[in-house]
Design a protein around this motif. Sequence first.
Motif, mmCIF file in Angstrom:
data_model
loop_
_atom_site.group_PDB
_atom_site.id
_atom_site.type_symbol
_atom_site.label_atom_id
_atom_site.label_comp_id
_atom_site.label_asym_id
_atom_site.label_seq_id
_atom_site.Cartn_x
_atom_site.Cartn_y
_atom_site.Cartn_z
ATOM 1 N N HIS A 142 0.806 7.299 9.340
ATOM 2 C CA HIS A 142 0.895 7.487 7.897
ATOM 3 C C HIS A 142 1.122 6.192 7.129
ATOM 4 O O HIS A 142 0.465 5.938 6.111
ATOM 5 C CB HIS A 142 2.011 8.493 7.591
ATOM 6 N N PHE A 143 2.059 5.343 7.598
ATOM 7 C CA PHE A 143 2.348 4.124 6.829
ATOM 8 C C PHE A 143 1.140 3.197 6.785
ATOM 9 O O PHE A 143 0.965 2.440 5.826
ATOM 10 C CB PHE A 143 3.577 3.401 7.385
ATOM 11 N N MET A 144 0.297 3.238 7.812
ATOM 12 C CA MET A 144 -0.907 2.406 7.823
ATOM 13 C C MET A 144 -1.909 2.888 6.777
ATOM 14 O O MET A 144 -2.545 2.074 6.094
ATOM 15 C CB MET A 144 -1.544 2.424 9.207
ATOM 16 N N ALA A 145 -2.050 4.213 6.657
ATOM 17 C CA ALA A 145 -2.956 4.754 5.645
ATOM 18 C C ALA A 145 -2.438 4.433 4.245
ATOM 19 O O ALA A 145 -3.221 4.123 3.337
ATOM 20 C CB ALA A 145 -3.105 6.254 5.839
ATOM 21 N N GLU A 146 -1.122 4.497 4.050
ATOM 22 C CA GLU A 146 -0.547 4.098 2.763
ATOM 23 C C GLU A 146 -0.887 2.645 2.448
ATOM 24 O O GLU A 146 -1.258 2.309 1.315
ATOM 25 C CB GLU A 146 0.972 4.268 2.783
ATOM 26 N N THR A 147 -0.764 1.788 3.450
ATOM 27 C CA THR A 147 -1.054 0.368 3.245
ATOM 28 C C THR A 147 -2.518 0.171 2.872
ATOM 29 O O THR A 147 -2.851 -0.629 1.987
ATOM 30 C CB THR A 147 -0.711 -0.437 4.511
ATOM 31 N N ALA A 148 -3.407 0.899 3.526
ATOM 32 C CA ALA A 148 -4.826 0.809 3.189
ATOM 33 C C ALA A 148 -5.070 1.262 1.757
ATOM 34 O O ALA A 148 -5.881 0.665 1.036
ATOM 35 C CB ALA A 148 -5.649 1.648 4.162
ATOM 36 N N ASP A 149 -4.368 2.301 1.322
ATOM 37 C CA ASP A 149 -4.519 2.756 -0.060
ATOM 38 C C ASP A 149 -4.041 1.689 -1.041
ATOM 39 O O ASP A 149 -4.649 1.489 -2.103
ATOM 40 C CB ASP A 149 -3.746 4.060 -0.269
ATOM 41 N N MET A 209 5.777 -3.942 8.774
ATOM 42 C CA MET A 209 4.674 -3.096 8.315
ATOM 43 C C MET A 209 4.961 -1.619 8.585
ATOM 44 O O MET A 209 4.578 -0.735 7.819
ATOM 45 C CB MET A 209 3.388 -3.529 9.012
ATOM 46 N N ASN A 210 5.701 -1.353 9.666
ATOM 47 C CA ASN A 210 6.013 0.026 10.058
ATOM 48 C C ASN A 210 7.103 0.587 9.152
ATOM 49 O O ASN A 210 8.234 0.837 9.569
ATOM 50 C CB ASN A 210 6.482 0.065 11.516
ATOM 51 N N SER A 211 6.774 0.791 7.897
ATOM 52 C CA SER A 211 7.716 1.315 6.908
ATOM 53 C C SER A 211 6.920 1.995 5.810
ATOM 54 O O SER A 211 5.721 1.765 5.638
ATOM 55 C CB SER A 211 8.572 0.181 6.318
ATOM 56 N N ILE A 225 9.122 -9.516 1.240
ATOM 57 C CA ILE A 225 7.803 -9.634 1.855
ATOM 58 C C ILE A 225 7.698 -8.653 3.017
ATOM 59 O O ILE A 225 8.714 -8.239 3.588
ATOM 60 C CB ILE A 225 7.587 -11.094 2.334
ATOM 61 N N VAL A 226 6.476 -8.295 3.353
ATOM 62 C CA VAL A 226 6.187 -7.465 4.522
ATOM 63 C C VAL A 226 5.805 -8.380 5.674
ATOM 64 O O VAL A 226 5.246 -9.466 5.464
ATOM 65 C CB VAL A 226 5.036 -6.481 4.217
ATOM 66 N N ALA A 428 4.421 -7.300 -2.309
ATOM 67 C CA ALA A 428 4.976 -7.626 -0.994
ATOM 68 C C ALA A 428 3.886 -7.765 0.049
ATOM 69 O O ALA A 428 3.955 -8.643 0.928
ATOM 70 C CB ALA A 428 5.973 -6.541 -0.576
ATOM 71 N N LEU A 429 2.853 -6.925 -0.024
ATOM 72 C CA LEU A 429 1.747 -6.994 0.941
ATOM 73 C C LEU A 429 0.886 -8.233 0.718
ATOM 74 O O LEU A 429 0.420 -8.859 1.678
ATOM 75 C CB LEU A 429 0.886 -5.738 0.841
ATOM 76 N N GLU A 430 0.678 -8.594 -0.532
ATOM 77 C CA GLU A 430 -0.108 -9.797 -0.812
ATOM 78 C C GLU A 430 0.610 -11.048 -0.306
ATOM 79 O O GLU A 430 -0.028 -11.988 0.189
ATOM 80 C CB GLU A 430 -0.396 -9.889 -2.314
ATOM 81 N N ARG A 431 1.929 -11.057 -0.395
ATOM 82 C CA ARG A 431 2.693 -12.165 0.191
ATOM 83 C C ARG A 431 2.488 -12.198 1.707
ATOM 84 O O ARG A 431 2.369 -13.253 2.305
ATOM 85 C CB ARG A 431 4.174 -12.010 -0.143
#
Length: 437
Positions: A142-149, A209-211, A225-226, A428-431
Amino acid sequence: MAATALTLQPRPLDPSVDHEIQAIVAGEVVAETCNTDLAAAPWTFDTRPGYGPGSSMGDVIPTGAPRQGALPEEYRTADEAELADRIRHAKATLGDRVVVLGHFYQREEVVVHADYVGDSFQLARAATERPEAEAIVFCGVHFMAETADLLSGADQAVILPNLAAGCSMADMADIDQVEECWEQLADVLGDLDTPDEDGLLPVIPVTYMNSSAAIKGFVGRHGGIVCTSSNARTVLEWAFARGRRVLFFPDQHLGRNTAKAMGVPLEAMPMWNPRRPLGGSTESELEDSRVILWHGFCSVHRRFTVDQITQARQEHSGVRVIVHPECQMEVVDAADEAGSTDYIRKAIAAATEPTTFAVGTEINLVQRLAAQYPQHEIFCLDPVVCPCSTMYRIHPGYLAWVLEGLVAGEVRNRITVPGDVAAPARVALERMLAAQP
């Protein structure tokens, strides 16, 4: 007439963990699995609370965790070959309108259909590289799909084939616990959002990332940052350049192993248990800290032990032991090397001479590598076949269902992050994406 010598070719290894589990349960091979329920299809468990059979089956799942609705019978009764044909046909029909991302830990029957295969860092990047795709089908958790979104275009739909594919580690740090931790740290360390005379903040929050997206949003709001297992050291260097200390969550082991390798002493890394006042530490311990570790872990990598490494060395002369940095510190110290899933894959690919590798990471990747590089002997440190409970919830039946839904003009299992969370989480992801290892 002289006899002709026959050269026997080694039998190809089957990369499918599912095939092995089925054979174990049927008594066709002598091996052990952690739960014979793994031989059943994942939709058997969709209506039950819990992460499902596998490494996380003993972990407590939060109330209200997503569950998957009933999968239509035609997908539940189709065999492996039929599902593969339907997936291929749907992908061919959709063409560039869809991109399928597959994590290294996915079962082989799913990975073969992925357009990109990688770790969480690589797949986060891949989500940004196909802007023409109308849909991103993320075969992961799930958290990976959120990150992709978060990273994909607003007009792109991100789909998780099975909504029950969560992550027990990610669930070990929820947003309410993290907010409470931040407030308690402020009581000890002062205003956490105001730099000192050297321009350093008291604490820089770093989330693995696993969050959840909510945690990533918290980090983005507070100058953090992530990180992934691929760039954890680079991210900690980034954080130490901006703050006196780091709050690292949710995986204690990645944080401890990375900081220790950078020279941070163990006594400067107190644990934060969210169920105890001040996380279970004293004010002075928090003031003297460099990295505050959250009390979380990966149930896959917690299975690996020093005893397993000792046994591997006794039984295989010259064995090369490589483990993931989510393993416990004692295991990482006893291994020859530690690195991300991509590091492990590249290390094996780079070996020029036949080598015996004992690998401490999820069994689907290990078995796939063993099949891909038959010149080496590659085996999982844990002799018990026990895949990631939640990665294993993705099955070809679900993949066929969501892809054929797209063919019919229906978006199934779309993952969407609310706008108020998405904006700081993207920061945070862009960092993270800018922090090249």
